[in-house]
Design an enzyme around this catalytic site. Structure first.
Site, short mmCIF file in Angstrom:
data_model
loop_
_atom_site.label_atom_id
_atom_site.label_comp_id
_atom_site.label_asym_id
_atom_site.label_seq_id
_atom_site.Cartn_x
_atom_site.Cartn_y
_atom_site.Cartn_z
N ASP A 1 0.85 -0.99 0.03
CA ASP A 1 0.00 0.09 0.02
C ASP A 1 0.78 1.36 0.02
OD1 ASP A 1 -2.44 1.56 -0.05
OD2 ASP A 1 -2.89 1.12 2.22
N HIS B 1 2.30 3.87 -9.21
CA HIS B 1 2.29 2.00 -9.39
C HIS B 1 3.63 1.61 -10.14
CE1 HIS B 1 -1.73 2.22 -7.62
NE2 HIS B 1 -2.07 2.92 -8.39
N GLU C 1 -12.09 -4.69 -4.95
CA GLU C 1 -12.81 -3.57 -4.82
C GLU C 1 -12.10 -2.34 -5.81
OE1 GLU C 1 -11.94 -5.37 -2.35
OE2 GLU C 1 -13.88 -6.16 -1.89
N LEU D 1 10.90 -20.56 -5.36
CA LEU D 1 10.11 -19.47 -4.50
C LEU D 1 8.60 -19.87 -5.25
CD1 LEU D 1 9.41 -17.13 -2.57
CD2 LEU D 1 10.27 -15.74 -4.56
C1 FPP Z 1 -1.99 0.22 -3.38
O1 FPP Z 1 -1.60 1.47 -3.25
C2 FPP Z 1 -1.40 -0.52 -4.31
C3 FPP Z 1 -2.39 -1.05 -5.62
C4 FPP Z 1 -3.70 -0.99 -5.70
C5 FPP Z 1 -1.56 -1.71 -6.58
C6 FPP Z 1 -0.45 -2.77 -6.40
C7 FPP Z 1 0.33 -2.62 -7.67
C8 FPP Z 1 1.55 -2.69 -7.71
C9 FPP Z 1 2.64 -2.71 -6.72
C10 FPP Z 1 2.33 -2.77 -9.00
C11 FPP Z 1 2.58 -3.66 -9.73
C12 FPP Z 1 2.41 -5.10 -9.17
C13 FPP Z 1 2.78 -6.36 -10.07
C14 FPP Z 1 2.56 -7.59 -9.17
C15 FPP Z 1 3.77 -6.17 -11.21
P1 FPP Z 1 -2.63 2.58 -3.30
O2 FPP Z 1 -2.72 2.85 -4.90
O3 FPP Z 1 -3.93 2.11 -2.63
O4 FPP Z 1 -1.91 3.68 -2.54
P2 FPP Z 1 -2.61 4.86 -1.50
O5 FPP Z 1 -3.33 4.05 -0.44
O6 FPP Z 1 -1.35 5.83 -1.26
O7 FPP Z 1 -3.72 5.61 -2.63
#
Ligand code: FPP
Length: 249
Positions: A17, A34, A64, A128
């Site tokens: 997150d 991201h 969600e 892994l």
């Molecule tokens: C949460 O941060 C993260 C996500 C919803 C996406 C996770 C995706 C990645 C780490 C990118 C790539 C993944 C792979 C497996 C290639 P948020 O957007 O909710 O952050 P915030 O809470 O600061 O808004």
């Protein structure tokens, strides 16, 4: 008696997150966060490979998350597609088995096909076990397992009285892996957010304010060190866990 705690977790589950806030603090679009998050994914995989972790499960996209603005969902889909195109060969070369859990049918055909291909290519790897939770929700997982049991009951293959925790657990995602030993959530929120609700029952939880793109080996080492010092009791007493099997009253 449950097994003695291993110093290195066998299975680590992560909520990555903070990508959005990382970008917003830099006055950049959330998609940039991201992309930075994807680099931290590689770092986390490297770290786990180096530590001899058996399984790593990453929450990449929740059921969600489809409700986020179209632009952000589109950017994430592009990122997943790129990662599937670019990273899977390398993961395969390094002995990583890749699997996806979640509602695969909600993704485009192209992404779904690449997920299938990644799983087939890496199926024989054992170094892994990497699971990407994508369009996944813990409640969805439990409901799906319950539906599968109900279908067996309706077909006359299963007596409802025979249903127990083990039988339901066997139909959940990750049933072939040990449950997560260590759960890590970055980004400062103290929630499970509908991740592995069933599987996390006795998992040690670790939270940090560090935003996911800022995670480095030192952050992960702190989580592992903290885990190594925890006493896992699995509902028993400290004395029972400390005593060798059969020596307690
Ligand atoms: C949460 O941060 C993260 C996500 C919803 C996406 C996770 C995706 C990645 C780490 C990118 C790539 C993944 C792979 C497996 C290639 P948020 O957007 O909710 O952050 P915030 O809470 O600061 O808004």
């Amino acid at each position: 008696m449950p097994p003695a705690p291993a110093r290195v977790p066998r299975h680590v589950a992560v909520i990555m997150d903070g990508n959005g806030r990382w970008a917003e603090r830099r006055r950049r679009p959330r998609a940039v966060g991201h992309r930075a998050g994807a680099r931290a994914v590689n770092l986390c995989i490297d770290f786990c490979l180096g530590k001899g972790v058996e399984a790593l499960t990453l929450f990449a996209f929740s059921s969600e998350n489809w409700g986020r603005p179209d632009e952000e969902v589109g950017a994430l889909m592009k990122l997943f597609m790129n990662a599937l195109e670019r990273e899977v060969e390398e993961l395969h070369r390094r002995g990583v088995r890749v699997r996806f859990i979640g509602e695969r049918e909600r993704f485009s055909e192209a992404i779904g096909a690449r997920m299938d291909a990644a799983e087939v290519l890496t199926a024989g790897n054992t170094r892994l076990h990497l699971t990407i939770a994508a369009s996944y929700g813990g409640r969805w997982d439990i409901a799906r397992a319950a539906r599968s049991l109900a279908e067996d009951v309706r077909a006359g293959r299963l007596d409802p009285a025979a249903i127990d925790e083990a039988m339901l657990g066997a139909r959940m995602a990750l049933a072939d892996l040990p449950p997560p030993d260590l759960f890590i959530r970055t980004g400062g929120e103290l929630r499970i957010s509908n991740f592995l609700l069933w599987q996390l029952a006795y998992t040690e939880l670790w939270f940090t304010d560090t935003l996911w793109p800022d995670v480095d080996a030192a952050t992960l080492q702190r989580a592992f060190d903290d885990y190594a010092g925890r006493e896992r009791r699995f509902g028993l007493t400290g004395a029972q866990v400390a005593a060798p099997s059969g020596t307690t009253e």
